[in-house]
Design a protein around this motif. Sequence first.
Motif, PDB file in Angstrom:
ATOM      1  N   GLU A   1       0.984  -1.156  -0.079  1.00  0.00           N
ATOM      2  CA  GLU A   1      -0.017  -0.007  -0.051  1.00  0.00           C
ATOM      3  C   GLU A   1       0.812   1.327   0.179  1.00  0.00           C
ATOM      4  OE1 GLU A   1      -3.996  -1.856   1.969  1.00  0.00           O
ATOM      5  OE2 GLU A   1      -2.767  -0.561   3.348  1.00  0.00           O
ATOM      6  N   ARG A   2       2.048   1.346   0.654  1.00  0.00           N
ATOM      7  CA  ARG A   2       3.020   2.267   0.615  1.00  0.00           C
ATOM      8  C   ARG A   2       3.400   2.605  -0.919  1.00  0.00           C
ATOM      9  NH1 ARG A   2       5.011   0.286   5.761  1.00  0.00           N
ATOM     10  NH2 ARG A   2       4.269   1.519   7.529  1.00  0.00           N
TER      11      ARG A   2
ATOM     12  N   ILE B   1      -1.871   2.127   8.686  1.00  0.00           N
ATOM     13  CA  ILE B   1      -0.777   2.900   8.669  1.00  0.00           C
ATOM     14  C   ILE B   1      -1.016   4.410   8.228  1.00  0.00           C
ATOM     15  CG2 ILE B   1       0.785   0.745   8.084  1.00  0.00           C
ATOM     16  CD1 ILE B   1       0.349   1.463   4.890  1.00  0.00           C
ATOM     17  N   PRO B   2      -0.130   5.248   8.613  1.00  0.00           N
ATOM     18  CA  PRO B   2      -0.310   6.650   8.061  1.00  0.00           C
ATOM     19  C   PRO B   2      -0.620   6.948   6.902  1.00  0.00           C
ATOM     20  CG  PRO B   2       1.402   6.308   9.938  1.00  0.00           C
ATOM     21  CD  PRO B   2       1.247   4.812   9.390  1.00  0.00           C
ATOM     22  N   GLU B   3       0.051   6.194   6.123  1.00  0.00           N
ATOM     23  CA  GLU B   3      -0.024   6.590   4.499  1.00  0.00           C
ATOM     24  C   GLU B   3      -1.402   6.048   4.019  1.00  0.00           C
ATOM     25  OE1 GLU B   3       4.311   5.338   5.369  1.00  0.00           O
ATOM     26  OE2 GLU B   3       2.491   4.593   6.114  1.00  0.00           O
ATOM     27  N   ALA B   4      -1.998   4.802   4.770  1.00  0.00           N
ATOM     28  CA  ALA B   4      -3.414   4.437   4.209  1.00  0.00           C
ATOM     29  C   ALA B   4      -4.197   4.037   5.600  1.00  0.00           C
ATOM     30  CB  ALA B   4      -2.835   3.188   3.149  1.00  0.00           C
TER      31      ALA B   4
ATOM     32  N   VAL C   1       0.717   4.474  -2.612  1.00  0.00           N
ATOM     33  CA  VAL C   1       0.417   5.804  -2.327  1.00  0.00           C
ATOM     34  C   VAL C   1       1.558   6.585  -2.824  1.00  0.00           C
ATOM     35  CG1 VAL C   1       0.484   7.365  -0.330  1.00  0.00           C
ATOM     36  CG2 VAL C   1      -0.964   5.027  -0.254  1.00  0.00           C
ATOM     37  N   GLU C   2       2.993   5.894  -2.793  1.00  0.00           N
ATOM     38  CA  GLU C   2       4.077   6.492  -3.341  1.00  0.00           C
ATOM     39  C   GLU C   2       4.088   7.025  -4.758  1.00  0.00           C
ATOM     40  OE1 GLU C   2       7.522   4.377  -2.181  1.00  0.00           O
ATOM     41  OE2 GLU C   2       7.229   4.710   0.106  1.00  0.00           O
TER      42      GLU C   2
END
Length: 269
Positions: A133-134, A199-202, A137-138
């Motif tokens: 998932e990171r 997680i903060p990113e998702a 998002v990245e």
Amino acid sequence: MAKARKRVDKVTYEAELFRLQAELVKVQEWVRATGARVVVVFEGRDAAGKGGAIKRITQYLNPRVARIAALPTPSEQQKGQWYFQRYVEHLPSRGEIVLFDRSWYNRAGVERVLGFCTPEEHARFLHQCPIFERLLVEDGILLRKYWFSVSDEEQQRRFLGRIDDPMRRWKLSTTDLQSITHWEDYSRAKDDMMVHTDIPEAPWYVVEGDVKREARLNMMAHLLSTIPYTEIEQPDIVVPERPASTGYRRPPRELTTYVPDHVASLLGD
């Protein structure tokens, strides 16, 4: 004891639903104009209201822009792939929105609880999922994850309603019914999933789903609040004047097979 808040009435619900749907159309046009990529994950217990929310979100959207990914049971070939591989195929391209009606999180829930994956595969998923998932998002994908929560009493009521309704009975499967006997197992699996994948990113966003109307409005309003869309100015559309006839004549009606007038039988004509 705190006084129970009254539920939203039908008139208020329908007015606000339509307003939110109008905003979602603006999001669609913003996505198409800017080339944004949006992924919305819908997860939760069986009969928690995911499908109803997806239906209202997509009601006025262009299916060429906003599509639903509801993947079936993996084939034998897919079982031999990297677990996330078949989901990657459904990720959005530029200018697209994809709504996952259940997603890669099947491994964290039903597969773990019902033994469709090994403990090693489940542990690998919990390790790889945040990395996966990171990466999304990245790469610029707007990833939103919603967990629809429903009480055991309300889930039971909805299951019984589906059994007695021939139009909705297809929604019940053996796997769905096992969610009753494995209620606590699913709860533990969900808690474990949240620990590893919130997680903060998702982050995960939990939707209280016992009242369907309110769940839909709350989820849709929140989704809109997380997307940095702006209203895209639409070009004026001018309907051209119909040109004068050049002598075309329609063929006789009796040469064409028409659909019978079923409505006439309803009206008694």
